[in-house]
Scaffold this motif. Structure first.
Motif, PDB file in Angstrom:
ATOM      1  N   ILE A 124       0.836  -1.209   0.000  1.00  0.00           N
ATOM      2  CA  ILE A 124       0.000   0.000   0.000  1.00  0.00           C
ATOM      3  C   ILE A 124       0.868   1.255   0.000  1.00  0.00           C
ATOM      4  O   ILE A 124       0.637   2.200  -0.776  1.00  0.00           O
ATOM      5  N   LEU A 125       1.879   1.298   0.879  1.00  0.00           N
ATOM      6  CA  LEU A 125       2.738   2.479   0.957  1.00  0.00           C
ATOM      7  C   LEU A 125       3.578   2.656  -0.303  1.00  0.00           C
ATOM      8  O   LEU A 125       3.847   3.782  -0.721  1.00  0.00           O
ATOM      9  N   ALA A 126       3.980   1.558  -0.909  1.00  0.00           N
ATOM     10  CA  ALA A 126       4.747   1.659  -2.155  1.00  0.00           C
ATOM     11  C   ALA A 126       3.903   2.288  -3.257  1.00  0.00           C
ATOM     12  O   ALA A 126       4.370   3.163  -3.993  1.00  0.00           O
ATOM     13  N   ALA A 127       2.657   1.841  -3.363  1.00  0.00           N
ATOM     14  CA  ALA A 127       1.766   2.400  -4.383  1.00  0.00           C
ATOM     15  C   ALA A 127       1.465   3.873  -4.099  1.00  0.00           C
ATOM     16  O   ALA A 127       1.460   4.706  -5.012  1.00  0.00           O
ATOM     17  N   TRP A 128       1.229   4.196  -2.822  1.00  0.00           N
ATOM     18  CA  TRP A 128       0.910   5.580  -2.463  1.00  0.00           C
ATOM     19  C   TRP A 128       2.092   6.518  -2.730  1.00  0.00           C
ATOM     20  O   TRP A 128       1.950   7.580  -3.342  1.00  0.00           O
ATOM     21  N   ASN A 129       3.275   6.133  -2.254  1.00  0.00           N
ATOM     22  CA  ASN A 129       4.451   6.990  -2.435  1.00  0.00           C
ATOM     23  C   ASN A 129       4.870   7.093  -3.899  1.00  0.00           C
ATOM     24  O   ASN A 129       5.392   8.127  -4.325  1.00  0.00           O
ATOM     25  N   ALA A 130       4.639   6.043  -4.661  1.00  0.00           N
ATOM     26  CA  ALA A 130       4.920   6.116  -6.101  1.00  0.00           C
ATOM     27  C   ALA A 130       3.995   7.134  -6.768  1.00  0.00           C
ATOM     28  O   ALA A 130       4.417   7.888  -7.665  1.00  0.00           O
ATOM     29  N   GLY A 131       2.723   7.162  -6.334  1.00  0.00           N
ATOM     30  CA  GLY A 131       1.800   8.167  -6.857  1.00  0.00           C
ATOM     31  C   GLY A 131       2.201   9.569  -6.471  1.00  0.00           C
ATOM     32  O   GLY A 131       2.069  10.520  -7.271  1.00  0.00           O
ATOM     33  N   ARG A 152      -3.365   5.903   6.217  1.00  0.00           N
ATOM     34  CA  ARG A 152      -3.003   5.618   7.610  1.00  0.00           C
ATOM     35  C   ARG A 152      -2.512   4.174   7.738  1.00  0.00           C
ATOM     36  O   ARG A 152      -3.180   3.322   8.314  1.00  0.00           O
ATOM     37  N   VAL A 153      -1.339   3.919   7.175  1.00  0.00           N
ATOM     38  CA  VAL A 153      -0.728   2.597   7.216  1.00  0.00           C
ATOM     39  C   VAL A 153       0.736   2.771   7.618  1.00  0.00           C
ATOM     40  O   VAL A 153       1.405   3.696   7.152  1.00  0.00           O
ATOM     41  N   LYS A 154       1.219   1.891   8.470  1.00  0.00           N
ATOM     42  CA  LYS A 154       2.609   1.942   8.900  1.00  0.00           C
ATOM     43  C   LYS A 154       3.339   0.693   8.444  1.00  0.00           C
ATOM     44  O   LYS A 154       2.785  -0.405   8.455  1.00  0.00           O
ATOM     45  N   SER A 155       4.579   0.907   8.062  1.00  0.00           N
ATOM     46  CA  SER A 155       5.403  -0.207   7.591  1.00  0.00           C
ATOM     47  C   SER A 155       6.782  -0.125   8.233  1.00  0.00           C
ATOM     48  O   SER A 155       7.271   0.965   8.559  1.00  0.00           O
ATOM     49  N   GLU A 156       7.407  -1.253   8.405  1.00  0.00           N
ATOM     50  CA  GLU A 156       8.761  -1.272   8.943  1.00  0.00           C
ATOM     51  C   GLU A 156       9.771  -0.766   7.924  1.00  0.00           C
ATOM     52  O   GLU A 156      10.842  -0.286   8.289  1.00  0.00           O
ATOM     53  N   LYS A 157       9.420  -0.856   6.666  1.00  0.00           N
ATOM     54  CA  LYS A 157      10.323  -0.405   5.608  1.00  0.00           C
ATOM     55  C   LYS A 157      10.059   1.057   5.268  1.00  0.00           C
ATOM     56  O   LYS A 157       8.937   1.529   5.329  1.00  0.00           O
ATOM     57  N   GLN A 158      11.119   1.745   4.916  1.00  0.00           N
ATOM     58  CA  GLN A 158      11.041   3.147   4.521  1.00  0.00           C
ATOM     59  C   GLN A 158      11.954   3.383   3.335  1.00  0.00           C
ATOM     60  O   GLN A 158      12.852   2.583   3.041  1.00  0.00           O
ATOM     61  N   ILE A 159      11.722   4.517   2.672  1.00  0.00           N
ATOM     62  CA  ILE A 159      12.570   4.889   1.533  1.00  0.00           C
ATOM     63  C   ILE A 159      13.925   5.332   2.065  1.00  0.00           C
ATOM     64  O   ILE A 159      14.017   6.270   2.869  1.00  0.00           O
ATOM     65  N   GLN A 160      14.986   4.679   1.622  1.00  0.00           N
ATOM     66  CA  GLN A 160      16.341   4.983   2.096  1.00  0.00           C
ATOM     67  C   GLN A 160      17.078   5.934   1.160  1.00  0.00           C
ATOM     68  O   GLN A 160      17.942   6.689   1.614  1.00  0.00           O
ATOM     69  N   ASP A 161      16.759   5.903  -0.108  1.00  0.00           N
ATOM     70  CA  ASP A 161      17.418   6.788  -1.066  1.00  0.00           C
ATOM     71  C   ASP A 161      17.093   8.242  -0.732  1.00  0.00           C
ATOM     72  O   ASP A 161      15.927   8.647  -0.726  1.00  0.00           O
ATOM     73  N   ALA A 162      18.122   9.036  -0.455  1.00  0.00           N
ATOM     74  CA  ALA A 162      17.926  10.420   0.001  1.00  0.00           C
ATOM     75  C   ALA A 162      17.242  11.279  -1.060  1.00  0.00           C
ATOM     76  O   ALA A 162      16.322  12.057  -0.752  1.00  0.00           O
ATOM     77  N   GLU A 163      17.678  11.135  -2.292  1.00  0.00           N
ATOM     78  CA  GLU A 163      17.093  11.933  -3.378  1.00  0.00           C
ATOM     79  C   GLU A 163      15.630  11.567  -3.602  1.00  0.00           C
ATOM     80  O   GLU A 163      14.769  12.441  -3.771  1.00  0.00           O
ATOM     81  N   LYS A 197      11.207  -1.072  -5.376  1.00  0.00           N
ATOM     82  CA  LYS A 197      12.385  -1.797  -4.896  1.00  0.00           C
ATOM     83  C   LYS A 197      12.674  -1.470  -3.437  1.00  0.00           C
ATOM     84  O   LYS A 197      13.097  -2.333  -2.666  1.00  0.00           O
ATOM     85  N   GLU A 198      12.433  -0.221  -3.031  1.00  0.00           N
ATOM     86  CA  GLU A 198      12.673   0.187  -1.641  1.00  0.00           C
ATOM     87  C   GLU A 198      11.770  -0.584  -0.671  1.00  0.00           C
ATOM     88  O   GLU A 198      12.167  -0.895   0.449  1.00  0.00           O
ATOM     89  N   TYR A 199      10.560  -0.885  -1.095  1.00  0.00           N
ATOM     90  CA  TYR A 199       9.602  -1.588  -0.235  1.00  0.00           C
ATOM     91  C   TYR A 199       9.577  -3.097  -0.487  1.00  0.00           C
ATOM     92  O   TYR A 199       8.788  -3.814   0.145  1.00  0.00           O
ATOM     93  N   GLY A 200      10.376  -3.585  -1.410  1.00  0.00           N
ATOM     94  CA  GLY A 200      10.439  -5.016  -1.673  1.00  0.00           C
ATOM     95  C   GLY A 200       9.219  -5.568  -2.390  1.00  0.00           C
ATOM     96  O   GLY A 200       8.837  -6.723  -2.170  1.00  0.00           O
ATOM     97  N   VAL A 201       8.587  -4.756  -3.240  1.00  0.00           N
ATOM     98  CA  VAL A 201       7.402  -5.187  -3.998  1.00  0.00           C
ATOM     99  C   VAL A 201       7.673  -4.961  -5.491  1.00  0.00           C
ATOM    100  O   VAL A 201       8.752  -4.507  -5.873  1.00  0.00           O
TER     101      VAL A 201
END
Length: 302
Positions: free
Chosen positions: A5-12, A201-212, A37-41
């Motif tokens: 869910i967070l991968a799709a949202w942040n990609a949007g 309103r979803v929380k995940s253990e994974k986060q975007i690590q790439d600074a840019e 790739k950051e979220y493993g999906v």
């Protein structure tokens, strides 16, 4: 599920910040794949975001959800005053979907560039209703007057490419699929996103690590539309605080306005009443004079 869910949202969100005049469609596709790739999906293959025009929901400019060997699109540059429908789909699986035989679609769209003389009466009846009520946009068979006739006639229409079907796609059992879609207008000042859900309103253990990439996703969106001229408003306020200093001009501006129309002559009415009294006195005086004259004549006779 939270990762998908967070991968799709942040990609949007990344697509919303990248879709602006001067940028290219390949930049958005690359950002979608990086966030996945950051979220493993994985982004789902075959999903396209189209440019939209009046009565056209799939114009020539296209943004791919994921690059593949089998499907390629031309690289294009975004221009002002364009409209796009952004469609982001992520999955916890491999990203390859397929149709299931027992799940038939009920959503179709007219292929305006195709014509054919249909043989079945039900097919001709369905096509006539589509040309009248849904000449360019998708429709459901439930919207057709007689759904039984629609289900019977749609087979021949699809067979001869008069209607395009919107298939129901499935991932492998147990996989999670998340989709976010929105419409965006490319204004001269920035992108204008049409109303849609604003918070996930979803929380995940994974986060975007790439600074840019992280800075891009969480940066403020430059909204399109006309800017408010704050400076001009400030000047207007300063102008309101100033006052007229010239005494003669100030007296002229703030003097009472002489209203037009006839005035009621109260004094003249009073004068008229006084005049009437004077005439009464004169009449009484005249009667007295005549009486005195009559007495004098009587004395002379005697």
């Amino acid at each position: 599920a939270a990762d998908v869910i967070l991968a799709a949202w942040n990609a949007g969100e990344a697509a919303l910040r990248l879709i602006k005049p001067g940028n290219k469609n390949s930049q958005i596709t690359a950002a979608i794949e990086k966030i996945a790739k950051e979220y493993g999906v994985n982004p789902v293959e075959g999903v396209l975001s189209h440019q939209m025009k009046r009565f056209v929901i799939d114009a020539s400019k296209v943004i791919m959800n994921k690059t593949t060997v089998d499907q390629k699109v031309d690289e294009v540059t975004f221009e002002p005053n364009e409209v796009y429908h952004i469609d982001i789909v992520m999955t916890s699986g491999e990203g390859k979907t397929k149709e299931l035989g027992d799940e038939r679609t009920t959503v179709y769209k007219r292929a305006v560039d195709q014509n054919y003389n249909l043989k079945m009466k039900a097919s001709r009846q369905l096509l006539s209703q589509v040309n009248t009520n849904f000449p360019a946009l998708p429709f459901s068979l439930r919207a057709v007057g007689d759904e039984k006739v629609g289900r019977l006639g749609v087979v021949e229409c699809v067979k001869h490419d008069l209607l395009h079907a919107y298939p129901v796609l499935f991932d492998k059992p147990g996989e999670v699929v998340a989709r976010f879609a929105y419409t965006v207008l490319l204004m001269a000042a920035g992108a204008l996103k049409l109303p849609c859900p604003q918070v996930v309103r979803v929380k995940s253990e994974k986060q975007i690590q790439d600074a840019e990439l992280k800075a891009l996703v969480f940066s403020a969106v430059k909204k399109g539309g006309k800017k408010k001229k704050k400076a001009s408003k400030g000047k207007a306020k300063e102008g309101e605080e100033k006052q007229i200093q010239d005494a003669e001009l100030k007296a002229l501006v703030f003097s009472a306005v002489k209203k037009g129309g006839k005035k009621k002559k109260k004094a003249s009415k009073g004068k008229a009443k006084e005049g009437e009294g004077m005439e009464d006195d004169e009449e009484e005086g005249g009667d007295a004079g005549e009486t005195s004259k009559a007495s004098a004549d009587a004395m002379d006779t005697s």
